[in-house]
Design an enzyme around this catalytic site. Structure first.
Site, PDB file in Angstrom:
ATOM      1  N   LYS A 165      43.013  39.689  46.209  1.00  0.00           N
ATOM      2  CA  LYS A 165      43.447  38.287  46.087  1.00  0.00           C
ATOM      3  C   LYS A 165      44.922  38.211  45.693  1.00  0.00           C
ATOM      4  CE  LYS A 165      38.983  37.800  46.660  1.00  0.00           C
ATOM      5  NZ  LYS A 165      38.492  38.281  47.923  1.00  0.00           N
ATOM      6  N   ARG A 174      39.964  61.865  45.362  1.00  0.00           N
ATOM      7  CA  ARG A 174      38.975  61.020  44.684  1.00  0.00           C
ATOM      8  C   ARG A 174      39.273  60.976  43.175  1.00  0.00           C
ATOM      9  NH1 ARG A 174      34.555  63.269  43.026  1.00  0.00           N
ATOM     10  NH2 ARG A 174      34.134  64.449  44.926  1.00  0.00           N
ATOM     11  N   TYR A 228      31.253  34.437  41.132  1.00  0.00           N
ATOM     12  CA  TYR A 228      31.365  34.743  42.561  1.00  0.00           C
ATOM     13  C   TYR A 228      29.990  35.176  43.098  1.00  0.00           C
ATOM     14  CZ  TYR A 228      32.468  37.509  46.694  1.00  0.00           C
ATOM     15  OH  TYR A 228      32.461  38.040  47.949  1.00  0.00           O
ATOM     16  N   ASP A 287      36.487  38.841  34.446  1.00  0.00           N
ATOM     17  CA  ASP A 287      36.985  38.865  35.817  1.00  0.00           C
ATOM     18  C   ASP A 287      38.158  37.887  35.865  1.00  0.00           C
ATOM     19  OD1 ASP A 287      37.500  38.434  38.501  1.00  0.00           O
ATOM     20  OD2 ASP A 287      35.402  38.656  39.103  1.00  0.00           O
TER      21      ASP A 287
HETATM   22  O1  P1T Z   1      35.944  40.962  47.828  1.00  0.00           O
HETATM   23  P1  P1T Z   1      36.197  41.981  46.751  1.00  0.00           P
HETATM   24  O2  P1T Z   1      37.590  42.554  46.769  1.00  0.00           O
HETATM   25  O3  P1T Z   1      35.140  43.013  46.685  1.00  0.00           O
HETATM   26  O4  P1T Z   1      36.155  41.169  45.352  1.00  0.00           O
HETATM   27  C1  P1T Z   1      34.998  40.565  44.866  1.00  0.00           C
HETATM   28  C2  P1T Z   1      35.329  39.399  43.981  1.00  0.00           C
HETATM   29  C3  P1T Z   1      35.248  39.561  42.599  1.00  0.00           C
HETATM   30  N1  P1T Z   1      35.541  38.570  41.753  1.00  0.00           N
HETATM   31  C4  P1T Z   1      35.937  37.360  42.198  1.00  0.00           C
HETATM   32  C5  P1T Z   1      36.237  36.282  41.213  1.00  0.00           C
HETATM   33  C6  P1T Z   1      36.058  37.133  43.575  1.00  0.00           C
HETATM   34  O5  P1T Z   1      36.460  35.925  43.980  1.00  0.00           O
HETATM   35  C7  P1T Z   1      35.741  38.169  44.493  1.00  0.00           C
HETATM   36  C8  P1T Z   1      35.799  37.970  45.963  1.00  0.00           C
HETATM   37  N2  P1T Z   1      35.793  36.638  46.354  1.00  0.00           N
HETATM   38  C9  P1T Z   1      35.824  36.178  47.651  1.00  0.00           C
HETATM   39  C10 P1T Z   1      35.812  36.992  48.722  1.00  0.00           C
HETATM   40  C11 P1T Z   1      35.851  34.716  47.777  1.00  0.00           C
HETATM   41  O6  P1T Z   1      36.133  34.175  48.843  1.00  0.00           O
HETATM   42  O7  P1T Z   1      35.604  34.064  46.753  1.00  0.00           O
END
Ligand code: P1T
Length: 378
Positions: free
Chosen positions: A195, A46, A98, A170
């Site tokens: 992503k 951790r 998001y 972000d």
């Molecule tokens: O899904 P996660 O890895 O927890 O990430 C969250 C997140 C944060 N910031 C942005 C700009 C994002 O697009 C996302 C996650 N987005 C999707 C799952 C989507 O389909 O837009």
């Protein structure tokens, strides 16, 4: 070193024990102490793990920062950062973001006593006006998900710095290959590594990069205390993906540009939102602060739910799925999918309507992608 070299080598020298060229998966929860008061570099996964460390160093390098932190998901990274705020603090966030970010702000942070204010970050006077003595953090997303609005990151960084406010960007949609917010004066960059950074739709993960030592210490404390960290196998997969980030981003945006231009002239499409189109309201601003427009686009189809469902159902190459940034093209319907967690009024206020469709343009042959849209829209 330049970007592609850093993507392949930063944090990832050959393994000192056996010379493995690829960073090994250190699948161990715990590490032997040399003696009770000498834990060595790692003691417990951790707090730190060698595979995670390689990823964290690579992320820091690609974002031109000094410290990187890996998390179990993008939302784990975001939530951990928001914990830099305490009850009574005021957090200004983009009024377009998001849906999961909106949810954690409005349904988690707000209920814990953090004052959340959503502001149009394209209006710098509105941002200045919203600042209060207890404003602690300014949360920026650019381009926004799913409306692709671009905001002036450098100007917002300046406002934040002038008022002692921690600024966060972000940077998920453009990736560090196309945009580096720390170079524009921002304090913290956050990513969903799920992503583009991983790029193969087989991992969820998050990343944070900073260049200020004090902030780094605070984030490391929270990362370890909260413990929303990724396992070593996921770190290995993200590291494998990161090596081709530059090549993938070039190909993603070439395909996205072609699809955006195709859709823009199509009589069944009302409006295409892609920062690489001269018709995009922040086309020039995006060129000023980023090195490209990326692989995401959205469009409003003429009509409503029926027309949107029709095209979503007829596309054959574009899977209907949330997430983005993988090699395969995806299509989604923000109204019920990514932004379903938002109240209807908030969705409408943001510009998310029943005829909005978002595309994550993949790396297939662009002729096939265009032909698929041609048949789906015909
Ligand atoms: O899904 P996660 O890895 O927890 O990430 C969250 C997140 C944060 N910031 C942005 C700009 C994002 O697009 C996302 C996650 N987005 C999707 C799952 C989507 O389909 O837009």
């Amino acid at each position: 070193m330049r970007f592609r070299t850093r993507a392949i080598h930063a944090g990832q020298g050959p393994d000192p024990q056996h010379g493995a060229v690829m960073t090994p998966v250190f699948q161990s929860s715990t590490f032997a102490f040399n003696s009770p008061d000498d834990p060595g570099e790692f003691d417990y996964s951790r707090s730190g793990n060698p595979t995670r460390k390689a990823l964290e160093e690579c992320l820091a390098s690609l974002e031109n920062g000094t410290r990187g932190f890996a998390f179990a998901t993008g939302m784990a990274a975001e939530t951990t950062l928001m914990m830099l705020c305490n009850a009574g603090d005021h957090l200004i966030a983009s009024d377009e973001c998001y849906g999961g970010t909106y949810r954690v702000l409005m349904s988690v942070m707000k209920t814990k006593g953090i004052e959340i204010e959503l502001v149009d970050l394209g209006d710098l006077n509105a941002v200045r006006h919203a600042i209060k003595p207890n404003t602690k953090m300014l949360w920026i997303e650019s381009p926004t998900n799913p409306l692709m609005k671009v905001v002036d990151i450098q100007a917002l960084a300046k406002i934040g710095a002038g008022n002692g406010i921690i600024t966060v960007v972000d940077n998920t949609f453009l990736s560090p290959y196309l945009q580096n917010p720390l170079d524009l004066g921002i304090d913290i960059v956050v990513h969903s590594t799920t992503k583009y950074i991983n790029g193969h739709s087989d991992v969820v993960g998050g990343g944070v990069v900073v260049k200020d030592d004090k902030l780094a210490e605070q984030i490391y404390f929270l990362q370890n205390a909260i413990g929303a960290v990724p396992g070593p196998w996921d770190c290995f997969l993200v590291l494998r993906g990161i090596k081709t980030l530059a090549l993938r981003m070039e190909a993603h945006q070439k395909n996205a540009q072609a699809l955006a231009e195709y859709l823009e002239q199509h009589p069944k499409i009302d409006n295409v939102l892609y920062p690489g189109l001269p018709s995009h309201p922040q086309f020039e601003l995006n060129k000023k602060q980023a090195r490209g427009a990326g692989g995401m686009l959205s469009f409003y189809i003429k009509g409503g739910v029926e027309e949107a469902y029709d095209v979503l159902g007829k596309l054959e190459l574009f899977s209907q799925a949330v997430s983005l940034g993988g090699v395969e093209s995806l299509i989604e319907y923000p109204w019920t999918m990514t932004h379903g967690p938002m109240p209807e009024a908030a969705r409408r206020e943001m510009g998310i309507e029943e005829n909005l469709i978002r595309v994550s343009v993949g790396l297939e042959d662009v002729e096939d992608l265009l032909a698929d849209f041609a048949q789906a829209l015909s």
